[in-house]
Design a protein around this motif. Structure first.
Motif, PDB file in Angstrom:
ATOM      1  N   GLU A  39       0.836  -1.171   0.013  1.00 13.47           N
ATOM      2  CA  GLU A  39      -0.058  -0.077  -0.106  1.00 13.47           C
ATOM      3  C   GLU A  39       0.708   1.192  -0.206  1.00 13.47           C
ATOM      4  OE1 GLU A  39      -1.860   0.919   4.089  1.00 13.47           O
ATOM      5  OE2 GLU A  39      -1.675  -0.978   4.248  1.00 13.47           O
ATOM      6  N   THR A  40       0.421   2.428  -0.513  1.00 13.16           N
ATOM      7  CA  THR A  40       0.916   3.606  -0.303  1.00 13.16           C
ATOM      8  C   THR A  40       0.967   4.268   1.035  1.00 13.16           C
ATOM      9  OG1 THR A  40       0.598   4.127  -2.747  1.00 13.16           O
ATOM     10  CG2 THR A  40       1.240   5.917  -1.581  1.00 13.16           C
ATOM     11  N   LEU A  41       2.056   4.458   1.571  1.00 16.57           N
ATOM     12  CA  LEU A  41       2.046   4.864   3.093  1.00 16.57           C
ATOM     13  C   LEU A  41       2.156   6.315   3.076  1.00 16.57           C
ATOM     14  CD1 LEU A  41       4.466   2.101   4.154  1.00 16.57           C
ATOM     15  CD2 LEU A  41       1.940   2.110   4.494  1.00 16.57           C
ATOM     16  N   ALA A  42       1.615   6.963   4.146  1.00 14.68           N
ATOM     17  CA  ALA A  42       1.933   8.304   4.501  1.00 14.68           C
ATOM     18  C   ALA A  42       3.284   8.369   5.144  1.00 14.68           C
ATOM     19  CB  ALA A  42       0.833   8.982   5.439  1.00 14.68           C
ATOM     20  N   PRO A  43       3.992   9.546   4.981  1.00 13.72           N
ATOM     21  CA  PRO A  43       5.416   9.560   5.636  1.00 13.72           C
ATOM     22  C   PRO A  43       5.265   9.130   7.221  1.00 13.72           C
ATOM     23  CG  PRO A  43       5.230  11.612   4.357  1.00 13.72           C
ATOM     24  CD  PRO A  43       3.876  10.742   4.262  1.00 13.72           C
ATOM     25  N   TRP A  44       4.301   9.531   7.814  1.00 10.18           N
ATOM     26  CA  TRP A  44       4.258   9.120   9.450  1.00 10.18           C
ATOM     27  C   TRP A  44       4.297   7.675   9.539  1.00 10.18           C
ATOM     28  CZ3 TRP A  44       0.592  12.325   7.096  1.00 10.18           C
ATOM     29  CH2 TRP A  44      -0.618  11.761   7.160  1.00 10.18           C
ATOM     30  N   GLN A  45       3.738   6.874   8.522  1.00  9.68           N
ATOM     31  CA  GLN A  45       3.607   5.546   8.510  1.00  9.68           C
ATOM     32  C   GLN A  45       4.931   4.698   8.443  1.00  9.68           C
ATOM     33  OE1 GLN A  45       0.191   5.470   5.935  1.00  9.68           O
ATOM     34  NE2 GLN A  45      -0.794   4.237   7.646  1.00  9.68           N
ATOM     35  N   PHE A  46       6.034   5.432   7.869  1.00  6.18           N
ATOM     36  CA  PHE A  46       7.319   4.934   7.271  1.00  6.18           C
ATOM     37  C   PHE A  46       7.950   4.231   8.592  1.00  6.18           C
ATOM     38  CE2 PHE A  46       8.728   7.547   3.380  1.00  6.18           C
ATOM     39  CZ  PHE A  46       7.441   7.214   2.801  1.00  6.18           C
ATOM     40  N   LEU A  47       7.801   4.683   9.742  1.00  5.73           N
ATOM     41  CA  LEU A  47       8.503   4.267  10.876  1.00  5.73           C
ATOM     42  C   LEU A  47       8.052   2.704  11.254  1.00  5.73           C
ATOM     43  CD1 LEU A  47       9.255   7.452  13.311  1.00  5.73           C
ATOM     44  CD2 LEU A  47      10.854   5.963  11.984  1.00  5.73           C
ATOM     45  N   ARG A  48       6.721   2.760  11.381  1.00  9.97           N
ATOM     46  CA  ARG A  48       6.279   1.441  11.632  1.00  9.97           C
ATOM     47  C   ARG A  48       6.350   0.380  10.568  1.00  9.97           C
ATOM     48  NH1 ARG A  48       0.895  -1.120  10.584  1.00  9.97           N
ATOM     49  NH2 ARG A  48       0.362   0.562   9.360  1.00  9.97           N
ATOM     50  N   ALA A  49       6.154   0.879   9.453  1.00  7.87           N
ATOM     51  CA  ALA A  49       6.532   0.101   8.247  1.00  7.87           C
ATOM     52  C   ALA A  49       7.972  -0.570   8.083  1.00  7.87           C
ATOM     53  CB  ALA A  49       6.361   0.497   6.775  1.00  7.87           C
ATOM     54  N   ALA A  50       9.050   0.532   8.431  1.00 14.56           N
ATOM     55  CA  ALA A  50      10.265   0.453   8.510  1.00 14.56           C
ATOM     56  C   ALA A  50      10.677  -0.842   9.571  1.00 14.56           C
ATOM     57  CB  ALA A  50      11.203   1.527   8.529  1.00 14.56           C
ATOM     58  N   ASP A  51       9.885  -0.567  10.654  1.00 12.65           N
ATOM     59  CA  ASP A  51      10.235  -1.805  11.785  1.00 12.65           C
ATOM     60  C   ASP A  51       9.941  -3.137  11.355  1.00 12.65           C
ATOM     61  OD1 ASP A  51      11.281   0.277  13.484  1.00 12.65           O
ATOM     62  OD2 ASP A  51       9.306   0.312  14.591  1.00 12.65           O
ATOM     63  N   GLU A  52       8.718  -3.202  10.792  1.00  5.84           N
ATOM     64  CA  GLU A  52       8.272  -4.637  10.412  1.00  5.84           C
ATOM     65  C   GLU A  52       9.274  -5.042   9.279  1.00  5.84           C
ATOM     66  OE1 GLU A  52       4.415  -5.488  10.188  1.00  5.84           O
ATOM     67  OE2 GLU A  52       3.783  -3.833  11.817  1.00  5.84           O
ATOM     68  N   CYS A  53       9.573  -4.248   8.070  1.00  4.79           N
ATOM     69  CA  CYS A  53      10.246  -4.586   7.098  1.00  4.79           C
ATOM     70  C   CYS A  53      11.624  -4.900   7.005  1.00  4.79           C
ATOM     71  CB  CYS A  53      10.167  -3.337   5.854  1.00  4.79           C
ATOM     72  SG  CYS A  53       8.445  -3.217   5.350  1.00  4.79           S
ATOM     73  N   ALA A  54      12.368  -4.280   7.873  1.00  4.21           N
ATOM     74  CA  ALA A  54      13.755  -4.507   8.530  1.00  4.21           C
ATOM     75  C   ALA A  54      13.897  -5.907   8.956  1.00  4.21           C
ATOM     76  CB  ALA A  54      14.191  -3.390   9.649  1.00  4.21           C
ATOM     77  N   ALA A  55      13.241  -6.488   9.611  1.00  5.24           N
ATOM     78  CA  ALA A  55      13.338  -7.993  10.084  1.00  5.24           C
ATOM     79  C   ALA A  55      12.994  -8.966   8.708  1.00  5.24           C
ATOM     80  CB  ALA A  55      12.246  -8.204  11.057  1.00  5.24           C
ATOM     81  N   ALA A  56      12.029  -8.572   8.068  1.00  6.39           N
ATOM     82  CA  ALA A  56      11.717  -9.316   6.737  1.00  6.39           C
ATOM     83  C   ALA A  56      12.902  -9.189   5.722  1.00  6.39           C
ATOM     84  CB  ALA A  56      10.432  -8.972   6.376  1.00  6.39           C
ATOM     85  N   VAL A  95      13.251  -8.298  -3.688  1.00  9.93           N
ATOM     86  CA  VAL A  95      12.445  -8.338  -2.412  1.00  9.93           C
ATOM     87  C   VAL A  95      11.162  -8.617  -2.583  1.00  9.93           C
ATOM     88  CG1 VAL A  95      11.701  -6.590  -0.759  1.00  9.93           C
ATOM     89  CG2 VAL A  95      13.997  -6.013  -1.940  1.00  9.93           C
ATOM     90  N   VAL A  96      10.731  -9.511  -1.681  1.00  9.10           N
ATOM     91  CA  VAL A  96       9.382 -10.112  -1.522  1.00  9.10           C
ATOM     92  C   VAL A  96       8.552  -9.171  -0.588  1.00  9.10           C
ATOM     93  CG1 VAL A  96       8.050 -12.059  -0.958  1.00  9.10           C
ATOM     94  CG2 VAL A  96      10.398 -12.456  -2.227  1.00  9.10           C
ATOM     95  N   ARG A  97       7.289  -9.273  -0.795  1.00 10.49           N
ATOM     96  CA  ARG A  97       6.415  -8.364   0.114  1.00 10.49           C
ATOM     97  C   ARG A  97       6.221  -9.115   1.502  1.00 10.49           C
ATOM     98  NH1 ARG A  97       0.673  -7.147  -2.394  1.00 10.49           N
ATOM     99  NH2 ARG A  97       0.202  -6.913  -0.090  1.00 10.49           N
ATOM    100  N   LEU A  98       5.581  -8.181   2.469  1.00 12.33           N
ATOM    101  CA  LEU A  98       5.422  -9.026   3.545  1.00 12.33           C
ATOM    102  C   LEU A  98       4.277  -9.778   3.544  1.00 12.33           C
ATOM    103  CD1 LEU A  98       5.742  -5.808   5.983  1.00 12.33           C
ATOM    104  CD2 LEU A  98       7.247  -7.552   5.882  1.00 12.33           C
ATOM    105  N   ALA A  99       4.187 -10.817   4.240  1.00  8.20           N
ATOM    106  CA  ALA A  99       2.960 -11.635   4.280  1.00  8.20           C
ATOM    107  C   ALA A  99       2.033 -11.313   5.215  1.00  8.20           C
ATOM    108  CB  ALA A  99       3.479 -13.133   4.668  1.00  8.20           C
ATOM    109  N   ASP A 100       2.342 -10.403   6.273  1.00  9.88           N
ATOM    110  CA  ASP A 100       1.525 -10.426   7.410  1.00  9.88           C
ATOM    111  C   ASP A 100       1.312  -8.671   7.853  1.00  9.88           C
ATOM    112  OD1 ASP A 100       4.089 -10.033   8.490  1.00  9.88           O
ATOM    113  OD2 ASP A 100       3.632 -11.301  10.160  1.00  9.88           O
ATOM    114  N   TRP A 101       1.532  -7.896   6.861  1.00 12.95           N
ATOM    115  CA  TRP A 101       1.137  -6.355   7.057  1.00 12.95           C
ATOM    116  C   TRP A 101      -0.155  -6.154   7.534  1.00 12.95           C
ATOM    117  CZ3 TRP A 101       3.487  -2.036   8.064  1.00 12.95           C
ATOM    118  CH2 TRP A 101       3.121  -0.689   7.904  1.00 12.95           C
ATOM    119  N   GLN A 102      -0.261  -5.309   8.357  1.00 11.58           N
ATOM    120  CA  GLN A 102      -1.595  -4.920   8.995  1.00 11.58           C
ATOM    121  C   GLN A 102      -1.774  -3.566   8.586  1.00 11.58           C
ATOM    122  OE1 GLN A 102      -3.523  -7.080  10.719  1.00 11.58           O
ATOM    123  NE2 GLN A 102      -2.088  -8.372  10.155  1.00 11.58           N
TER     124      GLN A 102
END
Length: 129
Positions: A39-56, A95-102
């Motif tokens: 999904e297209t994220l707003a800039p303030w959503q980048f931190l949460r997404a980066a936290d989840e994406c880093a591990a993946a 890069v493969v997408r996250l399987a469990d993004w909320q």
């Protein structure tokens, strides 16, 4: 599930390290996070997404766990390090997408962040005076 895509190593390192190394700045970071979350994220959503994406990303490419830029170097040395990292690991990484993004509503997530920032902390011990 969407097809894997390739991204510059510098974009991945912008998620897995504290440094913004993407040559396209926040746009490169946003493109990677959008692909991984679907999904297209707003800039303030980048931190949460980066936290989840880093591990993946580290699960997909274990070499990223130990690939950290040197601390305390100037911009020229940082980019010299990046060029060496690209030589060693490749400039483009699959890069493969996250399987469990909320998904979260961007407006609600922004209000939640504002509420968190305004939250007062309570000192258990009162200052002596």
């Amino acid at each position: 599930m969407s097809e894997p895509r390739t991204f510059p190593l510098a974009d991945l390192l912008s998620v897995t390290t504290p440094a913004l190394l993407s040559r396209r700045g926040m746009e490169g970071l946003g493109d990677l996070l959008a692909h991984m979350t679907g999904e297209t994220l707003a800039p303030w959503q980048f931190l949460r997404a980066a936290d989840e994406c880093a591990a993946a990303l580290c699960d997909q490419h274990p070499f990223l766990r130990d690939l950290q830029p040197p601390k305390g170097v100037d911009k020229a040395d940082l980019y010299a390090w990046l060029v060496e990292a690209e030589r060693a690991h490749g400039g483009l990484i699959r890069v493969v997408r996250l399987a469990d993004w909320q998904h979260q509503d961007p407006g609600v997530e922004l209000l939640d962040r504002i509420d968190l920032a305004r939250m007062r902390t309570i000192d258990r011990e009162q200052p002596k005076g």
